[in-house]
Design a protein around this motif. Structure first.
Motif, short mmCIF file in Angstrom:
data_model
loop_
_atom_site.label_atom_id
_atom_site.label_comp_id
_atom_site.label_asym_id
_atom_site.label_seq_id
_atom_site.Cartn_x
_atom_site.Cartn_y
_atom_site.Cartn_z
N GLU A 254 36.17 32.95 40.65
CA GLU A 254 37.22 33.02 39.62
C GLU A 254 38.57 33.23 40.30
O GLU A 254 38.68 34.07 41.20
CB GLU A 254 36.97 34.23 38.69
CG GLU A 254 35.67 34.15 37.92
CD GLU A 254 35.53 35.30 36.93
OE1 GLU A 254 35.05 35.05 35.82
OE2 GLU A 254 35.91 36.45 37.25
N ASN A 266 40.25 36.13 41.94
CA ASN A 266 40.01 37.30 41.08
C ASN A 266 38.69 37.95 41.49
O ASN A 266 38.67 39.08 41.94
CB ASN A 266 39.99 36.89 39.60
CG ASN A 266 39.45 38.00 38.70
OD1 ASN A 266 39.54 39.17 39.05
ND2 ASN A 266 38.87 37.64 37.58
N GLU A 267 37.61 37.21 41.40
CA GLU A 267 36.33 37.78 41.84
C GLU A 267 35.31 36.68 42.06
O GLU A 267 35.49 35.54 41.66
CB GLU A 267 35.81 38.82 40.85
CG GLU A 267 35.45 38.23 39.50
CD GLU A 267 34.56 39.17 38.68
OE1 GLU A 267 34.03 40.15 39.23
OE2 GLU A 267 34.38 38.88 37.49
#
Ligand code: ATP
Ligand code: MG
Ligand code: MG
Length: 383
Positions: A254, A266-267
């Motif tokens: 992400e 993001n992750e």
């Protein structure tokens, strides 16, 4: 038989269920460790399933003993036991990878140390309310407070909008291990499903994701109003990030696309991911096909990961009534290009992922037109 090896999977939720849909088509047996009648077990009838929790070391051991390759559909698992069994059975991706990724703060530090840009973070463990105030003076407001562990679907995130929010933030998440992230003022969120095989790293196309209240609502493939240069850069970044980890399988990456076109991670999820559901209908190989083939070293022709047709995926989240998901599915039955997936979770609870649907069409505009009435139903249910 295509492959006589048995796959063991920790977790029997919707991701495990869709992995089994892919495995069933190849006559590959998947042993699920989860409670009886979990979504994945419902569609898989054999005596190799294990009843219990994927957080229970003894149950993980039992699964490993009856499987040839062990994988996960959730990262919040007993990594210590996976480390122990990895000398007897293949664990994909590596327990080391799962250990880093399951702690979101450790994950970010690891990515940074491999030259991958992530949102700036501050450790808050043991720092209490004072720590939250200090973050406010360093990052300004809003900032994102996050639980390092056991976080999913936004359950573990709190937007701290001003100093006045700190008490509520502490109340909501104070008993969990916390860190804070600088607010990413993004133009859009993008995601890429990555496939790590014995030979290298492949990617599915870049997609756009829309989150509401920290939970994924929609995925657009391809993204709207994003240049090919950016979608290619997102794929490269995703490849670089996943290249830093050990083991095989699919990974969800992400990202935030900032207003100046910078990409930040993001992750990462070490498994099939919500943002990759669209691949079931829109790509020759789905993320589940790819995961299974990657962990079993079966062929994955790269062109099988391409987008065959534009697609939009809409999550079916639980609404105010126990049958809210059924209402959406019924409406979707009237839509000629909507493929509906209900997960077999019984009664809906607000915000719970009950299913999803994907509309594919010759153009994204046509898909948007077809899916809009279904988005309207989802929005009405939310009220
Ligand atoms: P998942 O179900 O994807 O595992 P999660 O609970 O781990 O979700 P995150 O991915 O950390 O949560 O955050 C969920 C959403 O919250 C993001 O997709 C984004 O919309 C928003 N968000 C997260 N971090 C930030 C940030 N630093 N700045 C702005 N928005 C953020
Ligand atoms: Mg997450
Ligand atoms: Mg996320």
């Amino acid at each position: 038989m295509v492959d006589t090896r048995k796959v063991g999977v920790l977790g029997g939720g919707q991701l495990g269920r869709m992995l089994i849909e892919a495995a069933n088509r190849l006559n590959i047996q998947v042993n699920v460790l989860d409670v009886d009648k979990s979504p994945a077990k419902q569609i898989s009838s054999h005596d190799g399933h294990i009843s219990g929790s994927f957080k229970d070391a003894a149950a993980v051991k039992k699964l490993a003993e009856s499987s040839d390759v062990v994988t996960v559909e959730i990262e919040h698992v007993d990594v210590g036991m996976l480390e122990e069994v990895s000398s007897q059975v293949a664990v994909e991706p590596s327990w080391k990878t799962l250990k880093i990724i399951k702690d979101k703060y450790a994950q970010k530090g690891y990515l940074e140390s491999h030259g991958v840009q992530v949102a700036e973070s501050i450790d808050l463990e043991g720092k209490g309310v004072e720590g939250l105030k200090e973050v406010g003076s360093k990052f300004g407001y809003p900032y994102m407070l996050k639980s390092k562990t056991e976080a999913y679907d936004g359950r573990g995130n709190f937007v701290v909008k001003s100093e006045g929010d700190i008490e509520a933030a502490q109340k909501a998440l104070g008993d969990r291990p916390l860190y804070a992230e600088r607010w990413a003022d993004f133009r859009m969120e993008l995601a890429v499903m990555v496939v790590k095989t014995k030979d290298g790293v492949l990617t599915f196309p870049t997609v756009e994701t829309i989150h509401e209240d920290s939970i994924c609502k929609l995925t657009y493939a391809p993204p709207r109003n994003v240049s090919p240069e950016i979608t290619a850069r997102a794929q490269e970044l995703a490849k670089k990030a996943i290249g830093a980890f050990e083991g095989k399988g699919v990974f969800g990456v992400e990202m935030f696309l900032l207003k100046d076109d910078t990409l930040l991670i993001n992750e990462i999820a070490p498994r099939p991911h919500n943002s990759g559901h669209y691949t079931i209908e829109a790509c020759p190989l789905s993320q589940y096909d790819a995961h299974l083939r990657a962990i079993l070293d079966l062929p994955i022709p790269e062109s099988g990961l391409r987008l065959r047709e534009p697609a939009i995926m809409l999550n079916i989240l639980g609404g105010q009534t126990t049958d809210s998901h059924v209402q959406i599915a019924k409406k979707a039955l009237e839509s000629p290009n909507a493929s509906i997936h209900l997960y077999g979770k019984g009664d809906a609870r607000p915000g719970r992922k009950m299913g999803h649907l994907t509309v594919t069409a010759p153009t994204l505009a046509a898909a948007e037109k077809e899916i809009q009435p279904l988005i309207d139903v989802v929005d009405q249910q939310k009220g």
